[in-house]
Design an enzyme around this catalytic site. Structure first.
Site, PDB file in Angstrom:
ATOM      1  N   GLN A 189       0.871  -1.295   0.044  1.00  0.00           N
ATOM      2  CA  GLN A 189      -0.146   0.026  -0.183  1.00  0.00           C
ATOM      3  C   GLN A 189       0.716   1.266  -0.125  1.00  0.00           C
ATOM      4  O   GLN A 189       0.289   2.213  -0.465  1.00  0.00           O
ATOM      5  CB  GLN A 189      -0.916   0.190   1.317  1.00  0.00           C
ATOM      6  N   ASN A 212      10.562  -6.503   1.473  1.00  0.00           N
ATOM      7  CA  ASN A 212      10.338  -7.825   1.512  1.00  0.00           C
ATOM      8  C   ASN A 212       9.614  -7.983   0.006  1.00  0.00           C
ATOM      9  O   ASN A 212       9.717  -7.441  -0.945  1.00  0.00           O
ATOM     10  CB  ASN A 212       9.377  -8.228   2.339  1.00  0.00           C
ATOM     11  N   SER A 238      19.356  -9.742   0.834  1.00  0.00           N
ATOM     12  CA  SER A 238      20.728  -9.378   0.902  1.00  0.00           C
ATOM     13  C   SER A 238      21.656 -10.664   0.969  1.00  0.00           C
ATOM     14  O   SER A 238      21.325 -11.670   1.096  1.00  0.00           O
ATOM     15  CB  SER A 238      20.951  -8.892   2.394  1.00  0.00           C
ATOM     16  N   GLN A 260      25.289 -11.178   7.813  1.00  0.00           N
ATOM     17  CA  GLN A 260      24.410 -11.382   6.607  1.00  0.00           C
ATOM     18  C   GLN A 260      23.280 -12.302   6.946  1.00  0.00           C
ATOM     19  O   GLN A 260      22.083 -11.759   6.642  1.00  0.00           O
ATOM     20  CB  GLN A 260      25.296 -11.603   5.569  1.00  0.00           C
ATOM     21  N   HIS A 263      19.966 -11.184   8.257  1.00  0.00           N
ATOM     22  CA  HIS A 263      19.012 -10.537   8.009  1.00  0.00           C
ATOM     23  C   HIS A 263      17.486 -10.840   7.537  1.00  0.00           C
ATOM     24  O   HIS A 263      16.509 -10.451   7.690  1.00  0.00           O
ATOM     25  CB  HIS A 263      19.628  -9.857   6.365  1.00  0.00           C
ATOM     26  N   GLU A 327      26.256  -8.690  -3.725  1.00  0.00           N
ATOM     27  CA  GLU A 327      26.040  -7.411  -3.254  1.00  0.00           C
ATOM     28  C   GLU A 327      26.930  -6.874  -2.537  1.00  0.00           C
ATOM     29  O   GLU A 327      27.455  -5.863  -2.651  1.00  0.00           O
ATOM     30  CB  GLU A 327      24.666  -7.364  -2.401  1.00  0.00           C
ATOM     31  N   HIS A 328      27.616  -7.818  -1.672  1.00  0.00           N
ATOM     32  CA  HIS A 328      28.823  -7.532  -0.621  1.00  0.00           C
ATOM     33  C   HIS A 328      29.845  -8.421  -1.054  1.00  0.00           C
ATOM     34  O   HIS A 328      29.706  -9.692  -0.822  1.00  0.00           O
ATOM     35  CB  HIS A 328      28.279  -7.632   0.622  1.00  0.00           C
ATOM     36  N   ASP A 361      26.962  -0.927   5.980  1.00  0.00           N
ATOM     37  CA  ASP A 361      25.590  -0.834   6.338  1.00  0.00           C
ATOM     38  C   ASP A 361      25.394   0.495   6.991  1.00  0.00           C
ATOM     39  O   ASP A 361      24.202   0.935   7.032  1.00  0.00           O
ATOM     40  CB  ASP A 361      25.073  -2.100   7.272  1.00  0.00           C
ATOM     41  N   GLU A 415      18.831   6.741 -44.127  1.00  0.00           N
ATOM     42  CA  GLU A 415      17.902   6.117 -43.323  1.00  0.00           C
ATOM     43  C   GLU A 415      16.632   6.099 -43.800  1.00  0.00           C
ATOM     44  O   GLU A 415      15.565   5.727 -43.329  1.00  0.00           O
ATOM     45  CB  GLU A 415      18.024   6.673 -41.754  1.00  0.00           C
ATOM     46  N   HIS A 420      13.589  14.271 -42.056  1.00  0.00           N
ATOM     47  CA  HIS A 420      14.644  14.811 -41.254  1.00  0.00           C
ATOM     48  C   HIS A 420      15.513  15.700 -42.062  1.00  0.00           C
ATOM     49  O   HIS A 420      16.146  16.591 -41.700  1.00  0.00           O
ATOM     50  CB  HIS A 420      15.288  13.442 -40.583  1.00  0.00           C
TER      51      HIS A 420
END
Lengths: 432, 432
Positions: A189, A212, A238, A260, A263, A327-328, A361, A415, A420
């Site tokens: 929402q 999430n 993560s 990690q 998480h 990612e890390h 982080d 073209e 043009h």
């Protein structure tokens, strides 16, 4: 943790090992998400209120946090936490400011001036999760580059706590970023409200922030098709990949893997080492340290899909890492700096024994909103340019047109785009 | 062209006027596209061959263009066209090179060095359309920044002509960019092959380039969900918005409107002026020039959904333009430079009477792959950074950790992430 030797795996087993667990297990929530998005588009604030009651158990009379409540949150926050937020903000700002691009101009021919001008994205929406824990650090990581870019309107949505209020640390972090529009709205929402606008929440041009699986799917849907808004990046759980040599500190490595893993149950951690004793020692340390963690249950689930991998050499480790595109990436190596040029794909890299991933982080200065699930192959972490658009400009004199017009006319003919060509030749004739 | 006075429109009519015609009329091809993507994933080159036979009427034995064919294309191209391609390439390269970002490093605390390092995206796929006409200019606009970024593997897919060969001008443009992997594959099957890989076509990390509704939908699908690849931007039909004052040249303005309208029946052109006589004159010029165009049929369809809008003032014109966020914006104004700061959302801007939009399409030096359908609100045209990823790095000494570690530990506690805190405090204790 699963223990394997890379050289003994066939191609299929290697691909399976590097596959993200979330991709295999994600439930399909696309229809439910689409229904919520459509409902918020249709009924606006009333729909937001209904979903907040249903999912958060809160009756949301006024979604926006008042200025008085923001002041109170700052005033009542423990001083040490207030100071830590402000200290982290200062370093994040310093690093992000130093990387800002500038406008530039170049005469590509006499009388043909080309420019790039940067403009802030006018309205941006920041999602600050607070599912298992509130994340004031995420408010900083998004709010500071938004302010540096000069975005006119910055909106934060963050889920309400059980008492119906927004987390005071998140509110203080937002204030430090100069943000006064904070809404106690979470989940799909929140994404719907920021993407489409309601009577309370302004429609935003681009949405940012982790979340999430539901939030991720909502961002995916609003960023596609008619009326699309921008999003920072495709998000996923993560993950960390550690490359450790025989000289690494197994206690430190284990702590990084666990930080990690805590998480979420779908987080993934991978350790690559060319030393069997190191793998043994880290495995033992993980077990020992895990027992002391309040979030051990979550970490244990993540570790069940994670891997300790024996590699033949550090060269092989970097091949695997670049293929995984973590990612890390922690380089727990002697002379980690010398290995850095090998890194071609990663979100953020941590060099040596004294750089826990947790520093990135919170407060080293780099951004923690980073590409996951292999997206580091093609996208970057959040930075100031994520909150800007680059507009190109050309200013051409009659002399300039004489210089470059014939080239354009020739290409337009090739073209088959006669209008043009004429837009150029009509002017060339008029100028002659 | 539809002629209206902005002040007489209500909110609904204004929104309808600024809606993109393509969004209203686009047929839903998502299921057919998904089926082709799945088939190419499953059957690889054999599926590509089948779709090429079905859609292009060509039997494709070897999809890749041989080096000999590329050499021959360059050798047989008319000299004037070869020169124009090379001249355009030089200006595009100069402008793009001048805007390249650099690596940087900053000590955010003593012993805490943070860096950003740029890396090329390893494998990129460039789609060069050739539906109604081959577009060598697009090969330059994508190939030059890819080369500047240093991408290791650059793949071009372009639809075969009726004789089964790739367009020689496109091939020469690719060669100028240092690209030798060109495939005679078009449409959804080209996107599928580059996104998923086949025996012939390598799987790419990010795909670039304009295309029709099918290609756009294919890019949208491959950029989302598990196994996603990056794409340059959401694409839509081309569009131009012109703001003209009483001093503008109506013949030039009409030529610019027509050069956009000839792109396709779903292109959109909008003229805003504060002068009735200018609107009359442009309308008459459009009629007169249209009669002379080979693509008049296409242009006429586009003009049917396009608008001549009388505004009360130039201030109002810029409000409308920023709301519309046009791909191309022409400021046919006396002292156009002075008005430039008003532009907040646009892909590329053309200042004054001597800067036809066609210059940007070919050879001013700016890129012609630009955000359409209002995406200029949140995204930029293609540039070198589109072919790079930015990786952040932190190198921390034991002293550095002592400086910033306590701040990280405090924030980790506030977020309830105990393993994060311990990854820091374990090291702080070890260093003490």
């Amino acid at each position: 943790m699963n223990r394997v030797q890379w050289s003994r795996l066939d191609a299929g087993a290697r691909a399976a090992l590097l596959a993200r667990p979330a991709e295999m297990n994600a439930p399909d929530v696309s229809e439910q998400v689409a229904a919520i998005l459509a409902d918020v588009r249709e009924r606006g604030d009333r729909a937001v209120r209904d979903y907040t009651q249903r999912f958060d158990g809160i009756v949301l009379n006024e979604p926006r946090v008042s200025v008085a409540d923001m002041d109170e949150a700052s005033a009542t926050l423990p001083a040490a936490l207030r100071t830590a937020i402000e200290e982290a903000a200062a370093r994040i700002e310093a690093f992000h400011r130093a990387g800002m691009a500038a406008d530039y101009a170049l005469d590509t021919a006499p009388g043909v001036r080309c420019e790039r001008m940067l403009r802030p994205i006018a309205r941006v929406g920041l999602y600050v999760p607070a599912g298992s824990a509130p994340l004031p650090s995420t408010a900083l990581m998004l709010g500071i580059p938004a302010r540096l870019a000069g975005c006119e309107e910055v909106v934060v949505c963050t889920p309400p706590r059980a008492d119906g209020r927004a987390d005071p640390a998140v509110l203080h972090a937002a204030r430090v970023c100069g943000i006064d529009r904070v809404y106690r709205i979470g989940g799909v929402q929140a994404i719907a409200a920021m993407a489409r606008g309601t009577a309370s929440v302004p429609a935003c041009d681009k949405l940012f922030g982790p979340g999430n699986g539901w939030v991720t799917e909502a961002k995916r849907q609003v960023s596609s098709g008619a009326g699309a808004v921008g999003i920072d990046m495709p998000a996923g759980p993560s993950e960390v990949l550690v490359i450790a040599d025989a000289g690494a500190n197994p206690g430190f490595v284990a702590a990084d893997l666990l930080s990690q893993a805590e998480h979420g149950p779908d987080s993934q951690v991978i350790l690559l080492s060319d030393d069997d004793a190191m793998l043994d020692a880290v495995d033992a340390q993980v077990r020992a340290q895990l027992a002391q963690l309040p979030r051990a249950g979550i970490a244990r689930q993540a570790l069940a899909c994670s891997h300790l991998v024996r590699v033949a050499s550090l060269d092989e480790a970097f091949e695997i890492s670049n293929r995984y595109a973590p990612e890390h990436l922690i380089l727990a190596l002697r002379d980690a700096r010398a290995w850095l040029p090998r890194v071609r794909r990663a979100g953020s890299v941590f060099l040596g024994d004294w750089a826990p991933e947790a520093l990135g982080d919170y407060c080293s200065g780099t951004n923690h909103v980073l590409p996951t699930s292999g997206a580091a192959r093609y996208c970057s972490g959040v930075n100031v340019s994520s909150f800007q658009v680059a507009i190109t400009v050309q200013e051409v004199s009659a002399e300039g047109l004489a210089q470059v017009g014939p080239c354009a006319a020739e290409l337009a003919s090739a073209e088959g785009l006669e209008a043009h060509r004429r837009a150029v030749t009509l002017r060339l004739e008029a100028a002659a």
